[in-house]
Write a protein that holds these residues in place. Sequence first.
Motif, mmCIF file in Angstrom:
data_model
loop_
_atom_site.group_PDB
_atom_site.id
_atom_site.type_symbol
_atom_site.label_atom_id
_atom_site.label_comp_id
_atom_site.label_asym_id
_atom_site.label_seq_id
_atom_site.Cartn_x
_atom_site.Cartn_y
_atom_site.Cartn_z
ATOM 1 N N ALA A 76 0.849 -1.182 0.000
ATOM 2 C CA ALA A 76 0.000 0.000 0.000
ATOM 3 C C ALA A 76 0.890 1.238 0.000
ATOM 4 N N PHE A 77 0.406 2.305 -0.598
ATOM 5 C CA PHE A 77 1.164 3.554 -0.608
ATOM 6 C C PHE A 77 0.222 4.704 -0.311
ATOM 7 N N SER A 78 0.793 5.785 0.252
ATOM 8 C CA SER A 78 -0.038 6.906 0.649
ATOM 9 C C SER A 78 0.810 8.151 0.883
ATOM 10 N N SER A 79 0.167 9.307 0.738
ATOM 11 C CA SER A 79 0.822 10.576 1.043
ATOM 12 C C SER A 79 1.043 10.772 2.529
ATOM 13 N N GLU A 80 0.311 10.022 3.355
ATOM 14 C CA GLU A 80 0.494 10.121 4.804
ATOM 15 C C GLU A 80 0.497 8.741 5.428
ATOM 16 N N LEU A 81 1.399 8.556 6.352
ATOM 17 C CA LEU A 81 1.536 7.280 7.047
ATOM 18 C C LEU A 81 0.262 6.917 7.796
ATOM 19 N N LYS A 82 -0.407 7.918 8.366
ATOM 20 C CA LYS A 82 -1.565 7.642 9.211
ATOM 21 C C LYS A 82 -2.708 6.997 8.443
ATOM 22 N N SER A 83 -2.748 7.146 7.131
ATOM 23 C CA SER A 83 -3.857 6.557 6.384
ATOM 24 C C SER A 83 -3.799 5.032 6.383
ATOM 25 N N PHE A 84 -2.613 4.436 6.648
ATOM 26 C CA PHE A 84 -2.514 2.978 6.723
ATOM 27 C C PHE A 84 -3.317 2.416 7.889
ATOM 28 N N MET A 85 -3.587 3.238 8.899
ATOM 29 C CA MET A 85 -4.346 2.753 10.051
ATOM 30 C C MET A 85 -5.761 2.356 9.662
ATOM 31 N N ASN A 86 -6.263 2.886 8.553
ATOM 32 C CA ASN A 86 -7.591 2.544 8.076
ATOM 33 C C ASN A 86 -7.555 1.464 7.002
ATOM 34 N N LEU A 87 -6.475 0.718 6.977
ATOM 35 C CA LEU A 87 -6.296 -0.347 6.007
ATOM 36 C C LEU A 87 -6.457 -1.688 6.714
ATOM 37 N N ASN A 88 -7.373 -2.497 6.252
ATOM 38 C CA ASN A 88 -7.612 -3.782 6.898
ATOM 39 C C ASN A 88 -6.332 -4.619 6.969
ATOM 40 N N GLY A 89 -6.039 -5.116 8.158
ATOM 41 C CA GLY A 89 -4.879 -5.970 8.367
ATOM 42 C C GLY A 89 -3.601 -5.236 8.698
ATOM 43 N N PHE A 90 -3.613 -3.906 8.692
ATOM 44 C CA PHE A 90 -2.387 -3.163 8.977
ATOM 45 C C PHE A 90 -1.997 -3.299 10.441
ATOM 46 N N ARG A 91 -0.732 -3.584 10.691
ATOM 47 C CA ARG A 91 -0.191 -3.681 12.045
ATOM 48 C C ARG A 91 0.673 -2.465 12.310
ATOM 49 N N PHE A 92 0.304 -1.702 13.321
ATOM 50 C CA PHE A 92 1.033 -0.488 13.652
ATOM 51 C C PHE A 92 2.009 -0.789 14.784
ATOM 52 N N ASP A 93 3.178 -1.302 14.425
ATOM 53 C CA ASP A 93 4.180 -1.718 15.400
ATOM 54 C C ASP A 93 5.390 -0.786 15.338
ATOM 55 N N VAL A 94 5.739 -0.215 16.475
ATOM 56 C CA VAL A 94 6.923 0.639 16.543
ATOM 57 C C VAL A 94 8.178 -0.216 16.414
ATOM 58 N N ASP A 95 9.168 0.306 15.703
ATOM 59 C CA ASP A 95 10.452 -0.372 15.537
ATOM 60 C C ASP A 95 11.486 0.301 16.444
ATOM 61 N N PRO A 96 11.722 -0.254 17.643
ATOM 62 C CA PRO A 96 12.642 0.408 18.586
ATOM 63 C C PRO A 96 14.073 0.519 18.067
ATOM 64 N N LYS A 97 14.429 -0.297 17.063
ATOM 65 C CA LYS A 97 15.790 -0.229 16.529
ATOM 66 C C LYS A 97 16.047 1.102 15.822
#
Length: 632
Positions: free
Chosen positions: A158-179
Amino acid sequence: MVAICGIAGIWHRERPVQASDLTGMLNAMIHRGPDDEGRFTDRNMGFGMRRLAVIDVLHGKQPYYSEDGKVVAVYNGELYNYPDLKILVESMGHHLNSQADGEVLVHLYEEFGMNFLDRLSGMYAIALWDRKTHRLILARDRVGQKPLYLYENGEMLAFSSELKSFMNLNGFRFDVDPKMLSSYLAHRFVPAPHTLVKNVTKLRPGEVMVIHADGRRQRWLYWQPSITEPDSTMQMTYWADRLHGLLVDVVRGHLASDVPLGVFLSGGLDSSVLTAIAAGTLERPLAAWSATFPAKYPGYDEFAWAEKVAKTYGIELHRVDVDLTITPERVRELAYVLDEPMADPTVLPLDGVAKAAAEQETVMISGEGADEIFAGYAGYGEVHSLSWLRKVPTWARNLWIQQNWPGSNAFRRAAVPISERYRGVGFTFNPEEQRRILKPEWVQPDRPGAVAEYWMTHANLPELQAMQGFDVQWFLPDDVLLKADRIGMHYNLEIRVPFCDHEVVDLALRLPLALRRSGKEDKRVLREVAKRVLPPEIVRRPKQGFPTPLTDLLAGPLHDIAWDTLTSDSALTQEWLNISEVHRLLADMGPGHGTTARQIYSLLMLELWAEEMQSKVRDAQRRGYSSSVIRS
């Protein structure tokens, strides 16, 4: 031309994509384009856009189609050389249905294939679908004025002008990458192509990605700024003549608009030069907007300088007291608006002045980018001073350091190669400070992938040139231009940045080093141009930048939100940070601790971003999307 302010799409490996699959992503970006929406699907690919109409307001519907319907595109941005491109494609027999600039994209692709990108001048993020080959092409403008994020999970991209729009995408996992936290703490942003979210990257400036029918991916840079040996053969007059002529042409192209247009005028050199050129070019009255802080923040009011420029050119000037807009509630909102954790405090006055300007204007001209390309930052002056320290005999330098006399740190820095020493204008936590603030398991090198490769490749360049090369490729797009895009789009305001035209950048980065900066004398060629268009006192005034009294703000209106947010038992950053070190930084906060203030602000924006994203993910779940809550 017509500004298209948000695009999004899905490519799926296995199943067809429906127009309804795009609804959530596009709804998340309605602030970027309230005037119109368009969608297209074909087999396993679909994309759409949200539109803010700027030129040819009644037309310019997207997506754009070739005459035979085999090439389809959506895009976000402005093509400033559209008049020339229109003549070119029409001379090749193509018919255009509107004055919308993006319509030329499909015809350029038909004629030139992937080389069509070489003919574009402007700011843009493009998604183009070739129905003959079933390949998807994604591209970002050369300097990085418009963003494009990518999310991949093995089955889809998926691609988007804003990262936050992925939150409304079915199956999207919003996981922080501490690395990636070390990188954020070092730079106050995460350098592209990385983000702080797992499985999410962003195209770098001047990068293109092709997804083939069989799922193969290709990513490459079709343009990079010139970081080779600078020209040293010409004199000041030659370069000033070239820059002056180029700026006049570029500003003229940036003034095209069918809606109200103004300029951000701080009274500094950069915005004043653009204002002077615009006032002499625009055939209708020009309005200017200036951000100010009241007298209780001494040294942060440049309005008198802005007034001098405005009076010189008969420009209506609006004063905006931005301290009234800097509240704990607004800072929390900004953490979400910015889309990524980004700890540049100049976003605070920009937010206030953009909000005020948007009540009357739709397009604003801004002087962003001049400091990076013309060597305006005070930190660049260190090159000159350290070069003198290196001439001190080794035994004297060692003695000075051993005795820890004043200036010892400068001697230490003089001994460190630029490739190890420099981390950009936004440098916030050094490696030792990162080891103290982060839990051991999350400490990583603060130079991921492309950044590490850059320093390996350019370690032997003259120091000033190497520093500028880093800042142009990362600090400028991932900090300066990021905040301009997010804040502008939040208020349905298009912010245009003439200094970031790729021809201006190329010219600036070819300047002889002695004409870029000499000791404390910065932006030498730009100042020579300024002498031709500005009052002498503006040209000679010392640099102040876009100032923000961060230490005072954290001791005043933002004091409680910093303490309460970072020390809360429910703080999400406690999983990554050593709370005792956080308490120590908070206790040190106050007058004379500017570095500490920048560090606290960096941690605050990280925590607020994590909290706001987690909250919005849960909202998406309640609306029926299956995104996962934030976690490491």
